[in-house]
Design a protein around this motif. Structure first.
Motif, PDB file in Angstrom:
ATOM      1  N   PRO A   1     -10.160 -15.002  -6.140  1.00 14.76           N
ATOM      2  CA  PRO A   1      -9.044 -14.920  -5.193  1.00 14.76           C
ATOM      3  C   PRO A   1      -7.806 -14.361  -5.905  1.00 14.76           C
ATOM      4  CG  PRO A   1      -9.428 -17.191  -5.814  1.00 14.76           C
ATOM      5  CD  PRO A   1     -10.505 -16.371  -6.468  1.00 14.76           C
ATOM      6  N   LEU A   2      -7.200 -13.359  -5.332  1.00 11.54           N
ATOM      7  CA  LEU A   2      -6.070 -12.692  -5.965  1.00 11.54           C
ATOM      8  C   LEU A   2      -4.819 -12.876  -5.125  1.00 11.54           C
ATOM      9  CD1 LEU A   2      -5.006 -10.702  -8.142  1.00 11.54           C
ATOM     10  CD2 LEU A   2      -5.701  -8.856  -6.602  1.00 11.54           C
ATOM     11  N   ARG A   3      -3.797 -13.414  -5.733  1.00 11.72           N
ATOM     12  CA  ARG A   3      -2.491 -13.500  -5.070  1.00 11.72           C
ATOM     13  C   ARG A   3      -1.709 -12.272  -5.492  1.00 11.72           C
ATOM     14  NH1 ARG A   3      -3.101 -19.003  -6.806  1.00 11.72           N
ATOM     15  NH2 ARG A   3      -3.510 -20.304  -5.007  1.00 11.72           N
ATOM     16  N   ILE A   4      -1.205 -11.553  -4.526  1.00 12.07           N
ATOM     17  CA  ILE A   4      -0.536 -10.283  -4.798  1.00 12.07           C
ATOM     18  C   ILE A   4       0.574 -10.093  -3.779  1.00 12.07           C
ATOM     19  CG2 ILE A   4      -2.189  -8.995  -3.391  1.00 12.07           C
ATOM     20  CD1 ILE A   4      -2.082  -6.761  -5.497  1.00 12.07           C
TER      21      ILE A   4
ATOM     22  N   ALA B   1       3.000  -8.484  -1.026  1.00  7.30           N
ATOM     23  CA  ALA B   1       2.697  -7.624   0.118  1.00  7.30           C
ATOM     24  C   ALA B   1       2.987  -6.157  -0.202  1.00  7.30           C
ATOM     25  CB  ALA B   1       3.498  -8.071   1.339  1.00  7.30           C
ATOM     26  N   ALA B   2       4.053  -5.900  -0.939  1.00  5.21           N
ATOM     27  CA  ALA B   2       4.420  -4.518  -1.277  1.00  5.21           C
ATOM     28  C   ALA B   2       3.371  -3.876  -2.183  1.00  5.21           C
ATOM     29  CB  ALA B   2       5.794  -4.481  -1.940  1.00  5.21           C
ATOM     30  N   VAL B   3       2.896  -4.624  -3.178  1.00  2.00           N
ATOM     31  CA  VAL B   3       1.878  -4.092  -4.091  1.00  2.00           C
ATOM     32  C   VAL B   3       0.570  -3.883  -3.336  1.00  2.00           C
ATOM     33  CG1 VAL B   3       0.482  -4.597  -6.141  1.00  2.00           C
ATOM     34  CG2 VAL B   3       2.947  -5.034  -6.167  1.00  2.00           C
ATOM     35  N   LEU B   4       0.207  -4.830  -2.499  1.00  2.00           N
ATOM     36  CA  LEU B   4      -1.020  -4.693  -1.724  1.00  2.00           C
ATOM     37  C   LEU B   4      -0.960  -3.483  -0.799  1.00  2.00           C
ATOM     38  CD1 LEU B   4      -3.785  -5.866  -1.089  1.00  2.00           C
ATOM     39  CD2 LEU B   4      -2.692  -7.260   0.676  1.00  2.00           C
ATOM     40  N   ASP B   5       0.165  -3.290  -0.165  1.00  2.00           N
ATOM     41  CA  ASP B   5       0.340  -2.140   0.724  1.00  2.00           C
ATOM     42  C   ASP B   5       0.228  -0.824  -0.058  1.00  2.00           C
ATOM     43  OD1 ASP B   5       0.966  -1.043   3.363  1.00  2.00           O
ATOM     44  OD2 ASP B   5       2.892  -0.456   2.468  1.00  2.00           O
ATOM     45  N   ALA B   6       0.859  -0.773  -1.225  1.00  2.00           N
ATOM     46  CA  ALA B   6       0.783   0.435  -2.058  1.00  2.00           C
ATOM     47  C   ALA B   6      -0.648   0.694  -2.512  1.00  2.00           C
ATOM     48  CB  ALA B   6       1.717   0.302  -3.266  1.00  2.00           C
ATOM     49  N   MET B   7      -1.368  -0.372  -2.895  1.00  2.00           N
ATOM     50  CA  MET B   7      -2.761  -0.220  -3.311  1.00  2.00           C
ATOM     51  C   MET B   7      -3.633   0.238  -2.139  1.00  2.00           C
ATOM     52  SD  MET B   7      -3.099  -0.730  -6.566  1.00  2.00           S
ATOM     53  CE  MET B   7      -4.862  -0.803  -6.627  1.00  2.00           C
ATOM     54  N   GLN B   8      -3.363  -0.276  -0.960  1.00  2.00           N
ATOM     55  CA  GLN B   8      -4.130   0.125   0.219  1.00  2.00           C
ATOM     56  C   GLN B   8      -3.950   1.615   0.499  1.00  2.00           C
ATOM     57  OE1 GLN B   8      -6.236  -1.906   2.326  1.00  2.00           O
ATOM     58  NE2 GLN B   8      -6.848   0.173   2.805  1.00  2.00           N
ATOM     59  N   HIS B   9      -2.710   2.089   0.446  1.00  2.00           N
ATOM     60  CA  HIS B   9      -2.451   3.510   0.674  1.00  2.00           C
ATOM     61  C   HIS B   9      -3.093   4.379  -0.409  1.00  2.00           C
ATOM     62  CE1 HIS B   9       0.700   1.988   3.426  1.00  2.00           C
ATOM     63  NE2 HIS B   9       0.311   3.048   4.109  1.00  2.00           N
ATOM     64  N   TRP B  10      -3.010   3.919  -1.655  1.00  2.00           N
ATOM     65  CA  TRP B  10      -3.609   4.652  -2.765  1.00  2.00           C
ATOM     66  C   TRP B  10      -5.120   4.718  -2.594  1.00  2.00           C
ATOM     67  CZ3 TRP B  10      -3.025   2.908  -8.573  1.00  2.00           C
ATOM     68  CH2 TRP B  10      -3.442   3.949  -9.407  1.00  2.00           C
ATOM     69  N   SER B  11      -5.726   3.599  -2.217  1.00  2.00           N
ATOM     70  CA  SER B  11      -7.180   3.587  -2.030  1.00  2.00           C
ATOM     71  C   SER B  11      -7.598   4.542  -0.918  1.00  2.00           C
ATOM     72  CB  SER B  11      -7.691   2.173  -1.752  1.00  2.00           C
ATOM     73  OG  SER B  11      -7.320   1.716  -0.469  1.00  2.00           O
ATOM     74  N   GLU B  12      -6.822   4.614   0.140  1.00  2.00           N
ATOM     75  CA  GLU B  12      -7.112   5.548   1.231  1.00  2.00           C
ATOM     76  C   GLU B  12      -6.995   6.991   0.751  1.00  2.00           C
ATOM     77  OE1 GLU B  12      -4.410   4.247   4.261  1.00  2.00           O
ATOM     78  OE2 GLU B  12      -5.552   2.409   4.628  1.00  2.00           O
ATOM     79  N   ASP B  13      -5.985   7.275  -0.060  1.00  2.00           N
ATOM     80  CA  ASP B  13      -5.819   8.624  -0.615  1.00  2.00           C
ATOM     81  C   ASP B  13      -6.996   9.020  -1.501  1.00  2.00           C
ATOM     82  OD1 ASP B  13      -3.363   8.798   0.641  1.00  2.00           O
ATOM     83  OD2 ASP B  13      -2.190   8.428  -1.183  1.00  2.00           O
ATOM     84  N   GLU B  14      -7.559   8.053  -2.217  1.00  2.00           N
ATOM     85  CA  GLU B  14      -8.664   8.303  -3.147  1.00  2.00           C
ATOM     86  C   GLU B  14     -10.032   8.121  -2.482  1.00  2.00           C
ATOM     87  OE1 GLU B  14      -8.350   9.155  -6.505  1.00  2.00           O
ATOM     88  OE2 GLU B  14      -6.198   9.331  -6.197  1.00  2.00           O
TER      89      GLU B  14
ATOM     90  N   GLN C   1     -10.619   0.220  -5.500  1.00  2.00           N
ATOM     91  CA  GLN C   1      -9.404   0.779  -6.097  1.00  2.00           C
ATOM     92  C   GLN C   1      -8.771  -0.210  -7.064  1.00  2.00           C
ATOM     93  OE1 GLN C   1      -8.532   3.861  -5.752  1.00  2.00           O
ATOM     94  NE2 GLN C   1      -6.593   3.854  -6.832  1.00  2.00           N
ATOM     95  N   ILE C   2      -8.699  -1.476  -6.667  1.00  6.71           N
ATOM     96  CA  ILE C   2      -8.128  -2.496  -7.550  1.00  6.71           C
ATOM     97  C   ILE C   2      -8.960  -2.592  -8.824  1.00  6.71           C
ATOM     98  CG2 ILE C   2      -7.726  -4.983  -7.820  1.00  6.71           C
ATOM     99  CD1 ILE C   2      -6.930  -4.975  -4.795  1.00  6.71           C
ATOM    100  N   GLU C   3     -10.287  -2.601  -8.683  1.00  5.66           N
ATOM    101  CA  GLU C   3     -11.155  -2.672  -9.860  1.00  5.66           C
ATOM    102  C   GLU C   3     -10.990  -1.425 -10.736  1.00  5.66           C
ATOM    103  OE1 GLU C   3     -15.763  -3.602 -11.091  1.00  5.66           O
ATOM    104  OE2 GLU C   3     -15.179  -3.719  -8.989  1.00  5.66           O
ATOM    105  N   TYR C   4     -10.864  -0.260 -10.133  1.00 10.69           N
ATOM    106  CA  TYR C   4     -10.668   0.986 -10.880  1.00 10.69           C
ATOM    107  C   TYR C   4      -9.372   0.929 -11.693  1.00 10.69           C
ATOM    108  CZ  TYR C   4      -9.484   5.857 -11.735  1.00 10.69           C
ATOM    109  OH  TYR C   4      -9.111   7.030 -12.329  1.00 10.69           O
ATOM    110  N   VAL C   5      -8.293   0.487 -11.066  1.00 11.25           N
ATOM    111  CA  VAL C   5      -6.995   0.425 -11.744  1.00 11.25           C
ATOM    112  C   VAL C   5      -7.037  -0.592 -12.890  1.00 11.25           C
ATOM    113  CG1 VAL C   5      -4.559  -0.226 -11.436  1.00 11.25           C
ATOM    114  CG2 VAL C   5      -5.676   1.262  -9.773  1.00 11.25           C
ATOM    115  N   LEU C   6      -7.643  -1.738 -12.643  1.00 12.76           N
ATOM    116  CA  LEU C   6      -7.760  -2.746 -13.701  1.00 12.76           C
ATOM    117  C   LEU C   6      -8.605  -2.232 -14.861  1.00 12.76           C
ATOM    118  CD1 LEU C   6      -8.274  -5.977 -11.591  1.00 12.76           C
ATOM    119  CD2 LEU C   6      -6.294  -5.425 -13.019  1.00 12.76           C
ATOM    120  N   ARG C   7      -9.740  -1.620 -14.556  1.00 13.22           N
ATOM    121  CA  ARG C   7     -10.622  -1.097 -15.593  1.00 13.22           C
ATOM    122  C   ARG C   7      -9.921  -0.019 -16.418  1.00 13.22           C
ATOM    123  NH1 ARG C   7     -14.254   0.646 -12.585  1.00 13.22           N
ATOM    124  NH2 ARG C   7     -15.509  -1.211 -12.426  1.00 13.22           N
TER     125      ARG C   7
END
Length: 61
Positions: free
Chosen positions: A10-13, A15-28, A35-41
């Motif tokens: 479970p990840l607490r994050i 709202a702004a970071v989650l929204d940015a990650m969601q948009h980035w994942s859609e772009d990619e 996307q979260i796993e890719y960025v962490l890796r």
């Protein structure tokens, strides 16, 4: 994947970071989870904290 088992976490994050990650994942064209796993890796690899052979690409959920 190289046989590594996935674990749920479970990840607490903010709202702004989650929204940015969601948009980035859609772009990619990745799922948000992938996307979260890719960025962490990538951060772990760059910091020298990921063991060789553990950098297999994430499954696109």
């Amino acid at each position: 994947m190289t046989g590594d088992k996935k674990k749920a976490y479970p990840l607490r994050i903010s709202a702004a970071v989650l929204d940015a990650m969601q948009h980035w994942s859609e772009d990619e064209l990745r799922s948000l989870n992938a996307q979260i796993e890719y960025v962490l890796r990538d951060a772990l690899r760059k910091a020298g904290r990921l063991k060789p052979g553990k950098a297999a690409p994430a499954d696109d959920d």
